[in-house]
Design a protein around this motif. Structure first.
Motif, short mmCIF file in Angstrom:
data_model
loop_
_atom_site.label_atom_id
_atom_site.label_comp_id
_atom_site.label_asym_id
_atom_site.label_seq_id
_atom_site.Cartn_x
_atom_site.Cartn_y
_atom_site.Cartn_z
N ASP A 1 -37.72 16.11 20.27
CA ASP A 1 -38.32 15.39 18.74
C ASP A 1 -37.55 14.78 17.80
O ASP A 1 -36.22 14.68 18.01
CB ASP A 1 -38.93 16.93 18.26
CG ASP A 1 -40.05 17.68 18.50
OD1 ASP A 1 -40.75 17.77 19.85
OD2 ASP A 1 -39.78 18.34 18.32
N LYS A 2 -38.53 13.86 17.73
CA LYS A 2 -37.25 12.90 17.20
C LYS A 2 -37.97 12.19 15.71
O LYS A 2 -38.80 12.12 15.58
CB LYS A 2 -37.75 11.60 17.63
CG LYS A 2 -36.69 9.65 17.45
CD LYS A 2 -36.75 8.23 17.69
CE LYS A 2 -35.99 8.24 17.06
NZ LYS A 2 -36.32 6.03 18.00
N LEU B 1 -38.72 10.37 12.45
CA LEU B 1 -39.37 9.10 12.44
C LEU B 1 -38.73 8.75 11.11
O LEU B 1 -38.46 7.21 10.79
CB LEU B 1 -40.49 8.86 13.02
CG LEU B 1 -40.89 9.37 13.93
CD1 LEU B 1 -42.45 9.29 14.27
CD2 LEU B 1 -40.62 8.55 15.35
N MET C 1 -41.55 13.30 12.52
CA MET C 1 -41.78 13.85 13.56
C MET C 1 -42.29 12.54 14.49
O MET C 1 -43.75 12.21 14.51
CB MET C 1 -41.37 15.36 14.46
CG MET C 1 -40.72 15.82 13.08
SD MET C 1 -39.18 16.19 12.51
CE MET C 1 -38.11 16.42 13.84
N ARG D 1 -42.28 12.80 19.01
CA ARG D 1 -42.77 14.23 20.89
C ARG D 1 -42.99 12.58 21.64
O ARG D 1 -44.23 12.54 21.27
CB ARG D 1 -42.53 15.26 20.93
CG ARG D 1 -43.01 16.05 21.83
CD ARG D 1 -43.27 17.65 21.99
NE ARG D 1 -42.94 18.04 20.37
CZ ARG D 1 -43.18 19.08 19.89
NH1 ARG D 1 -44.51 19.43 19.67
NH2 ARG D 1 -42.90 19.51 19.00
#
Length: 58
Positions: A4-5, A7, A46, A48
């Motif tokens: 997961d990043k 954002l 987030m 993904r």
């Protein structure tokens, strides 16, 4: 290891709920290859990769 990043960090009083929802929608349209969601625990928007999300849903 999380794929997961983050954002956008929305852990402040600078954003209204309406603004956050609009931001989520914009990130979704700008990143069609990602599953974009609001994580209430992290207080962040987030992303993904959809390939990872698809694998998790199997």
């Amino acid at each position: 290891m999380s794929v997961d990043k983050v954002l956008c960090d929305v852990d402040s009083d600078d954003y209204s709920l309406g603004q956050i929802v609009q931001m989520v929608e914009k990130y979704k349209s700008d990143n069609p290859d990602m599953y974009v969601f609001l994580d209430g625990d992290r207080r962040a928007i987030m992303g993904r990769p959809k390939s990872v999300q698809d694998a998790l849903e199997r």
